[in-house]
Design a protein around this motif. Sequence first.
Motif, PDB file in Angstrom:
ATOM      1  N   GLU A   1      -2.981 -49.205  39.227  1.00 16.00           N
ATOM      2  CA  GLU A   1      -1.888 -48.672  38.399  1.00 16.00           C
ATOM      3  C   GLU A   1      -0.548 -49.142  38.951  1.00 16.00           C
ATOM      4  O   GLU A   1      -0.221 -48.863  40.120  1.00 16.00           O
ATOM      5  CB  GLU A   1      -1.974 -47.130  38.431  1.00 16.00           C
ATOM      6  N   VAL A   2       0.203 -49.825  38.120  1.00 18.49           N
ATOM      7  CA  VAL A   2       1.551 -50.259  38.521  1.00 18.49           C
ATOM      8  C   VAL A   2       2.486 -49.061  38.357  1.00 18.49           C
ATOM      9  O   VAL A   2       2.462 -48.410  37.311  1.00 18.49           O
ATOM     10  CB  VAL A   2       2.027 -51.432  37.627  1.00 18.49           C
ATOM     11  N   PRO A   3       3.290 -48.745  39.364  1.00 20.46           N
ATOM     12  CA  PRO A   3       4.228 -47.630  39.198  1.00 20.46           C
ATOM     13  C   PRO A   3       5.123 -47.851  37.977  1.00 20.46           C
ATOM     14  O   PRO A   3       5.535 -48.981  37.703  1.00 20.46           O
ATOM     15  CB  PRO A   3       5.054 -47.670  40.501  1.00 20.46           C
ATOM     16  N   ARG A   4       5.394 -46.774  37.260  1.00 19.81           N
ATOM     17  CA  ARG A   4       6.170 -46.925  36.026  1.00 19.81           C
ATOM     18  C   ARG A   4       7.625 -47.231  36.332  1.00 19.81           C
ATOM     19  O   ARG A   4       8.323 -47.838  35.546  1.00 19.81           O
ATOM     20  CB  ARG A   4       6.081 -45.642  35.188  1.00 19.81           C
ATOM     21  N   ASN A   5       8.101 -46.748  37.490  1.00 22.53           N
ATOM     22  CA  ASN A   5       9.499 -46.985  37.829  1.00 22.53           C
ATOM     23  C   ASN A   5       9.589 -47.329  39.314  1.00 22.53           C
ATOM     24  O   ASN A   5       9.252 -46.504  40.168  1.00 22.53           O
ATOM     25  CB  ASN A   5      10.350 -45.747  37.512  1.00 22.53           C
ATOM     26  N   TYR A   6      10.058 -48.539  39.602  1.00 22.13           N
ATOM     27  CA  TYR A   6      10.038 -49.037  40.982  1.00 22.13           C
ATOM     28  C   TYR A   6      10.874 -48.149  41.908  1.00 22.13           C
ATOM     29  O   TYR A   6      10.422 -47.770  42.995  1.00 22.13           O
ATOM     30  CB  TYR A   6      10.551 -50.493  41.024  1.00 22.13           C
ATOM     31  N   PHE A   7      12.094 -47.821  41.484  1.00 22.56           N
ATOM     32  CA  PHE A   7      12.959 -47.048  42.386  1.00 22.56           C
ATOM     33  C   PHE A   7      12.361 -45.667  42.649  1.00 22.56           C
ATOM     34  O   PHE A   7      12.277 -45.218  43.800  1.00 22.56           O
ATOM     35  CB  PHE A   7      14.373 -46.916  41.800  1.00 22.56           C
ATOM     36  N   ALA A   8      11.916 -45.008  41.582  1.00 24.29           N
ATOM     37  CA  ALA A   8      11.422 -43.635  41.725  1.00 24.29           C
ATOM     38  C   ALA A   8      10.176 -43.579  42.600  1.00 24.29           C
ATOM     39  O   ALA A   8      10.007 -42.653  43.401  1.00 24.29           O
ATOM     40  CB  ALA A   8      11.116 -43.042  40.348  1.00 24.29           C
ATOM     41  N   GLU A   9       9.304 -44.577  42.451  1.00 22.75           N
ATOM     42  CA  GLU A   9       7.977 -44.422  43.050  1.00 22.75           C
ATOM     43  C   GLU A   9       7.676 -45.380  44.194  1.00 22.75           C
ATOM     44  O   GLU A   9       6.694 -45.179  44.910  1.00 22.75           O
ATOM     45  CB  GLU A   9       6.916 -44.570  41.948  1.00 22.75           C
ATOM     46  N   VAL A  10       8.497 -46.409  44.370  1.00 24.60           N
ATOM     47  CA  VAL A  10       8.266 -47.316  45.504  1.00 24.60           C
ATOM     48  C   VAL A  10       9.451 -47.241  46.468  1.00 24.60           C
ATOM     49  O   VAL A  10       9.284 -46.999  47.661  1.00 24.60           O
ATOM     50  CB  VAL A  10       8.016 -48.765  45.038  1.00 24.60           C
ATOM     51  N   GLU A  11      10.670 -47.402  45.930  1.00 26.65           N
ATOM     52  CA  GLU A  11      11.832 -47.348  46.827  1.00 26.65           C
ATOM     53  C   GLU A  11      11.965 -45.950  47.446  1.00 26.65           C
ATOM     54  O   GLU A  11      12.322 -45.814  48.613  1.00 26.65           O
ATOM     55  CB  GLU A  11      13.104 -47.729  46.053  1.00 26.65           C
ATOM     56  N   GLN A  12      11.674 -44.923  46.660  1.00 28.53           N
ATOM     57  CA  GLN A  12      11.792 -43.561  47.205  1.00 28.53           C
ATOM     58  C   GLN A  12      10.517 -43.085  47.914  1.00 28.53           C
ATOM     59  O   GLN A  12      10.490 -41.966  48.415  1.00 28.53           O
ATOM     60  CB  GLN A  12      12.128 -42.575  46.077  1.00 28.53           C
ATOM     61  N   SER A  13       9.491 -43.905  47.941  1.00 26.50           N
ATOM     62  CA  SER A  13       8.288 -43.471  48.654  1.00 26.50           C
ATOM     63  C   SER A  13       8.591 -43.446  50.141  1.00 26.50           C
ATOM     64  O   SER A  13       9.355 -44.262  50.650  1.00 26.50           O
ATOM     65  CB  SER A  13       7.109 -44.400  48.350  1.00 26.50           C
ATOM     66  N   ALA A  14       8.003 -42.485  50.816  1.00 27.29           N
ATOM     67  CA  ALA A  14       8.298 -42.299  52.237  1.00 27.29           C
ATOM     68  C   ALA A  14       6.982 -42.043  52.967  1.00 27.29           C
ATOM     69  O   ALA A  14       6.307 -41.043  52.695  1.00 27.29           O
ATOM     70  CB  ALA A  14       9.254 -41.115  52.424  1.00 27.29           C
ATOM     71  N   PHE A  15       6.627 -42.958  53.843  1.00 25.02           N
ATOM     72  CA  PHE A  15       5.361 -42.866  54.577  1.00 25.02           C
ATOM     73  C   PHE A  15       5.676 -42.532  56.031  1.00 25.02           C
ATOM     74  O   PHE A  15       6.622 -43.079  56.599  1.00 25.02           O
ATOM     75  CB  PHE A  15       4.615 -44.203  54.529  1.00 25.02           C
ATOM     76  N   ALA A  16       4.865 -41.694  56.635  1.00 25.96           N
ATOM     77  CA  ALA A  16       5.102 -41.330  58.033  1.00 25.96           C
ATOM     78  C   ALA A  16       3.764 -41.119  58.733  1.00 25.96           C
ATOM     79  O   ALA A  16       2.945 -40.312  58.267  1.00 25.96           O
ATOM     80  CB  ALA A  16       5.937 -40.057  58.118  1.00 25.96           C
ATOM     81  N   PRO A  17       3.536 -41.821  59.856  1.00 24.44           N
ATOM     82  CA  PRO A  17       2.275 -41.605  60.584  1.00 24.44           C
ATOM     83  C   PRO A  17       2.113 -40.154  61.024  1.00 24.44           C
ATOM     84  O   PRO A  17       1.000 -39.725  61.320  1.00 24.44           O
ATOM     85  CB  PRO A  17       2.400 -42.523  61.806  1.00 24.44           C
ATOM     86  N   ALA A  18       3.207 -39.408  61.040  1.00 21.83           N
ATOM     87  CA  ALA A  18       3.116 -37.992  61.399  1.00 21.83           C
ATOM     88  C   ALA A  18       2.316 -37.202  60.362  1.00 21.83           C
ATOM     89  O   ALA A  18       1.763 -36.143  60.666  1.00 21.83           O
ATOM     90  CB  ALA A  18       4.527 -37.400  61.521  1.00 21.83           C
TER      91      ALA A  18
END
Length: 497
Positions: free
Chosen positions: A300-317
């Motif tokens: 599934e390609v995210p519908r909105n790049y900024f909302a779902e990829v640029e604002q995605s936040a990953f943390a090993p914590a």
Amino acid sequence: MAEHKKLNTASGRPYYENENSMTAGARGPVLLQDVFLHEKMAHFNRERIPERVVHAKGSGAFGTFTVTNDISKYTRAKLFNTIGKQTRVLLRFSTVGGEKGSADTERDPRGFALKFYTEDGNWDLVGNNTPVFFIKDPKKFGDFIHTQKRDPRSNCKSPTMMWDYWSLNPESLHQVLILMSDRGTPYSYRHLNGYGSHTFSLINAANERVWVKFHFKTQQGIKNFTDNEASRMKGMDADWAQRDLVEAIDRQEFPKWALKIQVMTDEQAKTFRWNPFDLTKVWPHSEFPLIDVGTLELNEVPRNYFAEVEQSAFAPAHVVDGVGYSPDKMLQGRLLSYPDAHRYRLGANYEQIPVNRCPFAVHNYQRDGAMRVDGNGGSDPNYWPNSFDDIQVDPAYKEPAQVLESTLADWYDRNGAGDNDHYSQPGALFDKVMNDEDRAHTINNIVGAMKGISGPKRIDIINRQLCHFFRASVPLGLGVAQGLGVEITPEVMQHAG
Ligand code: NDP
């Protein structure tokens, strides 16, 4: 007749003029009271958020993780508890050193950051396409990354800074060699492996812990650009990997990876010939074989790049019950730095942004803060313990205690068994794993990169790095020396050990 949608101001007022500013007379000037003009200009000025300091250029897709093998003897994590169980995921790929507009085909490790939306919370496995890293202590991270970015004076990328730092930090050699092989220029995000890289832990229903490494093997096959092809692609299509990912999913060619784990018991870890929590080394497959776990598919390609990829936040914590940390110093550093980076980049409520929000019920007493837009807990109590709600802590989620090796606080330099061996594994990679073509390309790529070293310390840097190559593998050292036109005297060979 169907009613059209109305154009509104941000506050919802239907608006009637979106192209002409209100002026005094046809020729102006513009009137201060045209507030929609202000709103359009002011919002535009604020469209950018800070880009990630590293991994700024990235591409993401949603997908599914499916369990294919039972690993419940190692972990009680609910996402693994049933064969066939599916969990929604978000995977963000990235380059590391370049800015947001940089080319996808730069020679660089590739980020492989995965978010599993599990019923016990979001689990982020934030790795790379390589199983190791350049450094083993987080105190070095800022210095190291500065060498991969721009020179303070020229504002250009600087091979001198890179090789100066790498040659002064021989622990980087393993990762440098992988980076300089054609795996440093993957053909696309679909054609690379992902690695959790750090050692993590798994905890089972009996509260027993084992150490674990995660490997995602691409089902598309490893495919790389040569150095020339990658350079050419930079000029032809800087967004090559982004485009490839979107177009493949649009064609319903859903990329897949097989998740496998390596497992080490605590007893094995204590007696292993080097520190198993050292991020510059791998666990040999022959001693710690890969165990099948499941399949990851992006569909599934995210519908909105900024909302779902640029604002995605990953943390090993962000781990879930049944998965834990390890003493890996780099992991320990990242437990702090990733959430800290997101709080700076996205704000204290970054986990309320829809792409980061746990889709299952979340109860806690954190309230308020900038951009709190999720209802903020409504009228529920904002303190604990209280007499009004029935939210409890659950001791079943407690991890087993960990016996520490020492309680002596100090700044330990490498002094564990094998810790100073920065050479055996890169040597094995070059001499035993690579084929003739890999070796020739790797030498060619290194020579091309080292030719960029300039300035008064050029010879010192080249000689220092050559010694590291020789210590790992004589054919590697000789190949690079010949390519650079460096004469190898018996004294140099003796110095290289
Ligand atoms: P194996 O022969 O069992 O495994 C070699 C591994 O190397 C494979 O996973 C292969 O990945 C990978 N590989 C092949 N070419 C390259 C390259 N140019 N850059 C990075 N990885 C590559 O050997 P060992 O487990 O004994 O390890 C030997 C060496 O292989 C290590 O020192 C390390 O450099 C490298 N390696 C080991 C890994 C591990 O976890 N043990 C993981 C990755 C690399 P694939 O199967 O996808 O082609």
